[in-house]
Design a protein around this motif. Structure first.
Motif, mmCIF file in Angstrom:
data_model
loop_
_atom_site.group_PDB
_atom_site.id
_atom_site.type_symbol
_atom_site.label_atom_id
_atom_site.label_comp_id
_atom_site.label_asym_id
_atom_site.label_seq_id
_atom_site.Cartn_x
_atom_site.Cartn_y
_atom_site.Cartn_z
ATOM 1 N N ASN A 82 21.168 87.166 12.086
ATOM 2 C CA ASN A 82 22.126 86.244 12.682
ATOM 3 C C ASN A 82 23.458 86.962 12.882
ATOM 4 N N GLU A 83 23.866 87.126 14.145
ATOM 5 C CA GLU A 83 25.100 87.877 14.424
ATOM 6 C C GLU A 83 26.332 87.205 13.813
ATOM 7 N N ASN A 84 26.251 85.901 13.591
ATOM 8 C CA ASN A 84 27.397 85.208 12.980
ATOM 9 C C ASN A 84 27.646 85.671 11.558
ATOM 10 N N ASN A 85 26.612 86.250 10.932
ATOM 11 C CA ASN A 85 26.736 86.648 9.526
ATOM 12 C C ASN A 85 26.634 88.160 9.319
ATOM 13 N N SER A 86 26.644 88.930 10.410
ATOM 14 C CA SER A 86 26.414 90.371 10.284
ATOM 15 C C SER A 86 27.528 91.083 9.513
ATOM 16 N N HIS A 87 28.704 90.440 9.435
ATOM 17 C CA HIS A 87 29.792 91.058 8.659
ATOM 18 C C HIS A 87 29.465 91.114 7.168
ATOM 19 N N GLY A 88 28.428 90.376 6.755
ATOM 20 C CA GLY A 88 28.058 90.351 5.337
ATOM 21 C C GLY A 88 27.729 91.726 4.784
ATOM 22 N N PHE A 89 27.264 92.632 5.654
ATOM 23 C CA PHE A 89 26.898 93.968 5.174
ATOM 24 C C PHE A 89 28.105 94.748 4.628
ATOM 25 N N ILE A 90 29.276 94.539 5.227
ATOM 26 C CA ILE A 90 30.428 95.356 4.803
ATOM 27 C C ILE A 90 31.205 94.715 3.651
ATOM 28 N N ILE A 91 30.966 93.430 3.392
ATOM 29 C CA ILE A 91 31.753 92.760 2.348
ATOM 30 C C ILE A 91 31.531 93.389 0.966
ATOM 31 N N PRO A 92 30.272 93.617 0.517
ATOM 32 C CA PRO A 92 30.106 94.257 -0.802
ATOM 33 C C PRO A 92 30.732 95.646 -0.859
ATOM 34 N N ALA A 121 29.424 81.703 20.363
ATOM 35 C CA ALA A 121 30.012 83.045 20.334
ATOM 36 C C ALA A 121 31.377 83.083 21.010
ATOM 37 N N CYS A 122 31.581 82.181 22.021
ATOM 38 C CA CYS A 122 32.859 82.164 22.739
ATOM 39 C C CYS A 122 33.856 81.211 22.106
ATOM 40 N N SER A 123 33.424 80.436 21.132
ATOM 41 C CA SER A 123 34.311 79.432 20.537
ATOM 42 C C SER A 123 35.328 80.055 19.590
ATOM 43 N N GLY A 124 35.006 81.238 19.074
ATOM 44 C CA GLY A 124 35.893 81.887 18.126
ATOM 45 C C GLY A 124 35.418 81.775 16.693
ATOM 46 N N ILE A 125 34.363 80.984 16.457
ATOM 47 C CA ILE A 125 33.909 80.790 15.079
ATOM 48 C C ILE A 125 33.403 82.098 14.481
ATOM 49 N N ARG A 126 32.712 82.892 15.306
ATOM 50 C CA ARG A 126 32.183 84.162 14.794
ATOM 51 C C ARG A 126 33.325 85.115 14.456
ATOM 52 N N SER A 127 34.277 85.234 15.377
ATOM 53 C CA SER A 127 35.432 86.107 15.125
ATOM 54 C C SER A 127 36.247 85.585 13.956
ATOM 55 N N LEU A 128 36.318 84.263 13.853
ATOM 56 C CA LEU A 128 37.170 83.655 12.823
ATOM 57 C C LEU A 128 36.715 84.024 11.417
ATOM 58 N N VAL A 129 35.406 83.915 11.165
ATOM 59 C CA VAL A 129 34.888 84.217 9.825
ATOM 60 C C VAL A 129 35.128 85.689 9.483
ATOM 61 N N SER A 130 34.831 86.566 10.441
ATOM 62 C CA SER A 130 35.016 88.004 10.192
ATOM 63 C C SER A 130 36.485 88.357 10.028
ATOM 64 N N LEU A 131 37.341 87.760 10.885
ATOM 65 C CA LEU A 131 38.767 88.069 10.802
ATOM 66 C C LEU A 131 39.396 87.547 9.518
ATOM 67 N N LEU A 132 38.936 86.391 9.054
ATOM 68 C CA LEU A 132 39.458 85.872 7.787
ATOM 69 C C LEU A 132 39.145 86.836 6.640
ATOM 70 N N ALA A 133 37.916 87.359 6.632
ATOM 71 C CA ALA A 133 37.529 88.312 5.588
ATOM 72 C C ALA A 133 38.380 89.585 5.681
ATOM 73 N N LEU A 134 38.522 90.100 6.911
ATOM 74 C CA LEU A 134 39.324 91.313 7.082
ATOM 75 C C LEU A 134 40.801 91.035 6.802
ATOM 76 N N GLY A 135 41.250 89.809 7.147
ATOM 77 C CA GLY A 135 42.637 89.440 6.879
ATOM 78 C C GLY A 135 42.934 89.427 5.390
ATOM 79 N N VAL A 136 41.997 88.908 4.603
ATOM 80 C CA VAL A 136 42.180 88.895 3.148
ATOM 81 C C VAL A 136 42.219 90.328 2.605
ATOM 82 N N ALA A 137 41.315 91.171 3.100
ATOM 83 C CA ALA A 137 41.289 92.568 2.646
ATOM 84 C C ALA A 137 42.563 93.293 3.056
#
Length: 302
Positions: A55-65, A200-216
């Motif tokens: 699921n591309e919406n969750n692909s950022h999960g690989f870099i979180i750990p 994908a165009c709504s921003g939800i996918r970017s939002l989740v990834s950007l929030l994680a990167l924003g916290v980091a």
């Protein structure tokens, strides 16, 4: 390159030796805990990793750990210096984690089951190593929350309003520049093509990834707490604006070039370009906050 004085090197060696002794003394307990965790989460964690890959919406999960591991490595000095003083409060946290795991199983609710692992790891840290060690590892453990796919009920509750917002603003801008366009829900009708503002165009996918990167990003910048929060929250409008621009550019290509120009390579490339643009905005926001007066900048970061 930093040089280490003999005293510093000796202190580091003593700290490593002390940690090795603690681990050695607690090796049977640690092995038992590891075996229990593997048994409890053998059917949960692999399924989550499968979601990351499919699921591309969750692909950022690989870099979180990996990022969490980096934060832990950053804190290795404090971790080694922290005295080992087991705290019974960790047992309460373990009970909480066990309850979350049990309730998640009973309700077949994956987010609760997956999040229970982080709570259990926090409880184990507190119970086995004590409060000071827990404080050192608290942020890396918290950051692992971003690897857990958000529940679909929340995903849909956020994605649909976002799609309507992106569609509304995009159509308003397209009309303002002279494009003939109609909108029905998240469907944008142009004379030569109908566009659907999908998830994908709504921003939800970017939002989740950007929030994680924003916290980091906020964690590594020399910012005050309020500015760190502001930087993380800035990921929300940045993700929305970036995707509005994506839809507007697509509409302009359809109107002034051709419908084919909005398909194929552009459509595939647009997702990466929008995320890169949003990431650049996030970095710029962080740099701007760093230049704002009133920040306490630690030595060595100026």
């Amino acid at each position: 390159m930093r040089s280490r004085t003999p005293d510093t090197a000796a202190a580091g060696s003593l700290a490593y030796a002390s940690l090795a002794q603690v681990v050695s003394r607690r090796l049977p307990e640690l092995c038992l805990v590891l075996a229990l965790l593997v048994a409890l989460y053998a059917g949960i964690i692999p399924e989550m990793v499968r979601e990351w890959s499919q699921n591309e919406n969750n692909s950022h999960g690989f870099i979180i750990p990996l990022i969490a591991a980096y934060f832990l490595w950053q804190r290795r000095g404090r971790l080694l210096d922290a005295p080992v003083a087991p705290n019974a409060a960790g047992l309460l946290v373990l009970v909480l984690g066990g309850l979350m795991l049990s309730l998640g199983y009973l309700a077949t609710e994956y987010f609760t089951m997956r999040a229970s692992l982080i709570v259990i790891l926090a409880g184990l840290t507190l119970a086995l190593f004590g409060t000071q060690t827990f404080r050192v590892v608290a942020f890396p453990l918290f950051f692992l929350v971003f690897m857990i796919p958000i529940p679909m009920v929340i995903y849909n509750a956020v994605a649909f309003p976002l799609k309507l917002l992106v569609s509304n603003v995009s159509v308003w801008v397209l009309k303002a520049v002279g494009v003939v366009v109609l909108r029905e829900g998240n469907i944008i009708m142009l004379p030569d093509m109908v566009l659907e503002v999908a998830d994908a165009c709504s921003g939800i996918r970017s939002l989740v990834s950007l929030l994680a990167l924003g916290v980091a990003y906020a964690a590594v910048l020399p910012l005050r707490a309020g500015h760190r929060i502001a930087l993380v929250l800035s990921a929300i409008p940045i993700a929305i604006v970036a995707n509005i621009i994506r839809v507007i550019v697509t509409g302009l290509l359809v109107e002034y070039v051709s419908p084919d120009a909005a398909r194929g390579f552009f459509h595939e490339f647009a997702g990466m370009a929008v995320f890169a643009f949003a990431l650049a905005l996030l970095l710029a926001a962080g740099a701007l906050l760093c230049k704002t007066r009133g920040h306490s900048i630690p030595e060595g970061t100026q």
